[in-house]
Design a protein around this motif. Structure first.
Motif, mmCIF file in Angstrom:
data_model
loop_
_atom_site.group_PDB
_atom_site.id
_atom_site.type_symbol
_atom_site.label_atom_id
_atom_site.label_comp_id
_atom_site.label_asym_id
_atom_site.label_seq_id
_atom_site.Cartn_x
_atom_site.Cartn_y
_atom_site.Cartn_z
ATOM 1 N N ILE A 17 0.858 -1.184 0.000
ATOM 2 C CA ILE A 17 0.000 0.000 0.000
ATOM 3 C C ILE A 17 0.896 1.236 0.000
ATOM 4 O O ILE A 17 1.795 1.363 0.826
ATOM 5 C CB ILE A 17 -0.964 0.009 1.197
ATOM 6 N N TYR A 18 0.643 2.109 -0.949
ATOM 7 C CA TYR A 18 1.410 3.346 -1.113
ATOM 8 C C TYR A 18 0.462 4.533 -1.090
ATOM 9 O O TYR A 18 -0.699 4.412 -1.487
ATOM 10 C CB TYR A 18 2.143 3.363 -2.461
ATOM 11 N N LEU A 19 0.977 5.675 -0.656
ATOM 12 C CA LEU A 19 0.252 6.931 -0.788
ATOM 13 C C LEU A 19 0.896 7.704 -1.925
ATOM 14 O O LEU A 19 2.086 8.020 -1.876
ATOM 15 C CB LEU A 19 0.301 7.743 0.507
ATOM 16 N N ALA B 221 -1.807 14.197 -11.880
ATOM 17 C CA ALA B 221 -0.388 14.492 -12.138
ATOM 18 C C ALA B 221 0.452 14.020 -10.950
ATOM 19 O O ALA B 221 0.814 14.815 -10.085
ATOM 20 C CB ALA B 221 -0.195 15.989 -12.374
ATOM 21 N N PRO B 222 0.772 12.708 -10.892
ATOM 22 C CA PRO B 222 1.511 12.192 -9.732
ATOM 23 C C PRO B 222 2.919 12.782 -9.603
ATOM 24 O O PRO B 222 3.585 13.031 -10.600
ATOM 25 C CB PRO B 222 1.573 10.688 -9.968
ATOM 26 N N ILE B 223 3.318 12.980 -8.352
ATOM 27 C CA ILE B 223 4.665 13.454 -8.024
ATOM 28 C C ILE B 223 5.510 12.286 -7.532
ATOM 29 O O ILE B 223 6.668 12.147 -7.887
ATOM 30 C CB ILE B 223 4.604 14.541 -6.923
ATOM 31 N N GLY B 224 4.924 11.454 -6.674
ATOM 32 C CA GLY B 224 5.655 10.333 -6.106
ATOM 33 C C GLY B 224 4.757 9.442 -5.285
ATOM 34 O O GLY B 224 3.571 9.741 -5.072
ATOM 35 N N TYR B 225 5.344 8.322 -4.830
ATOM 36 C CA TYR B 225 4.615 7.290 -4.108
ATOM 37 C C TYR B 225 5.428 6.894 -2.875
ATOM 38 O O TYR B 225 6.588 6.513 -2.991
ATOM 39 C CB TYR B 225 4.428 6.053 -4.986
ATOM 40 N N ARG B 226 4.808 6.939 -1.704
ATOM 41 C CA ARG B 226 5.465 6.563 -0.445
ATOM 42 C C ARG B 226 4.805 5.302 0.094
ATOM 43 O O ARG B 226 3.596 5.228 0.253
ATOM 44 C CB ARG B 226 5.340 7.712 0.557
ATOM 45 N N LYS B 227 5.627 4.292 0.385
ATOM 46 C CA LYS B 227 5.116 3.045 0.950
ATOM 47 C C LYS B 227 4.639 3.294 2.379
ATOM 48 O O LYS B 227 5.222 4.075 3.125
ATOM 49 C CB LYS B 227 6.201 1.972 0.941
ATOM 50 N N ALA B 228 3.578 2.600 2.768
ATOM 51 C CA ALA B 228 3.022 2.762 4.113
ATOM 52 C C ALA B 228 4.059 2.418 5.167
ATOM 53 O O ALA B 228 4.745 1.400 5.079
ATOM 54 C CB ALA B 228 1.787 1.886 4.288
ATOM 55 N N LEU C 271 13.161 0.078 -1.658
ATOM 56 C CA LEU C 271 12.884 1.503 -1.825
ATOM 57 C C LEU C 271 11.493 1.806 -1.282
ATOM 58 O O LEU C 271 10.538 1.079 -1.559
ATOM 59 C CB LEU C 271 12.959 1.905 -3.297
ATOM 60 N N VAL C 272 11.357 2.868 -0.507
ATOM 61 C CA VAL C 272 10.065 3.205 0.078
ATOM 62 C C VAL C 272 9.444 4.451 -0.554
ATOM 63 O O VAL C 272 8.287 4.764 -0.306
ATOM 64 C CB VAL C 272 10.146 3.371 1.611
ATOM 65 N N TYR C 273 10.216 5.178 -1.360
ATOM 66 C CA TYR C 273 9.684 6.331 -2.099
ATOM 67 C C TYR C 273 10.068 6.165 -3.557
ATOM 68 O O TYR C 273 11.236 5.928 -3.879
ATOM 69 C CB TYR C 273 10.220 7.662 -1.565
#
Length: 159
Positions: A21-23, A47-54, A120-122
């Motif tokens: 699960i990512y935000l 327009a996504p910037i990035g994804y951070r893992k929970a 990688l978490v981001y």
């Protein structure tokens, strides 16, 4: 008319809680003067910037005295599966620095590009092979990302 039982909802929550699960956060549209309504048919951010893992995924239950306080209610963590999934995210200082965030999306099942190292978490959009399924979408007032701030978000998804 048939209903989805509490046991069925809990089973759905358990299944999703086992996926990555990512935000995702995104720029949205610069012309948004106020956050527009979220379309129920949305499948991705504008327009996504990035994804951070929970940082944390767990089960929770409604509790008026609970330590998890989100818009719409309070919850407490549960050691047993429930129909409510709690997700906590903490972005690092440099994640999206200088960007304006107007949208957030909870993604289930994101897959990074195969050539990237594990752990990688981001991830930036170019590092994502498949963003997964958009489970939750929030349009928000603009948030200017400053490098000296670690943004944190909490969500409870109920089934």
């Amino acid at each position: 008319m048939a209903i989805l039982t509490r046991a069925g909802r809990t089973m759905l929550a358990q299944t999703i809680a086992q996926t990555p699960i990512y935000l995702a956060w995104g720029r949205g549209e610069s012309q948004w003067q106020t956050p527009p309504a979220e379309p129920i048919a949305a499948t991705s951010l504008a327009a996504p910037i990035g994804y951070r893992k929970a940082k944390k995924v767990g089960f929770c239950y409604p509790d008026a005295q609970g330590d998890i306080f989100i818009q719409g209610g309070r919850f407490s963590l549960s050691s047993e599966p429930t129909q409510h999934i709690y997700c906590e995210f903490t972005f690092d200082f440099i994640d999206g620095a200088g960007e304006t965030v107007r949208e957030l999306g909870l993604m289930s099942g994101l897959q990074a590009n195969a050539q990237l190292p594990n752990g990688l978490v981001y991830l930036t959009p170019d590092q994502v092979a498949d963003p997964g399924t958009l489970m939750l979408l929030e349009h928000r007032a603009p948030l200017i990302r400053e490098q000296g701030v670690r943004e944190s978000f909490e969500f409870v998804v109920s089934f």
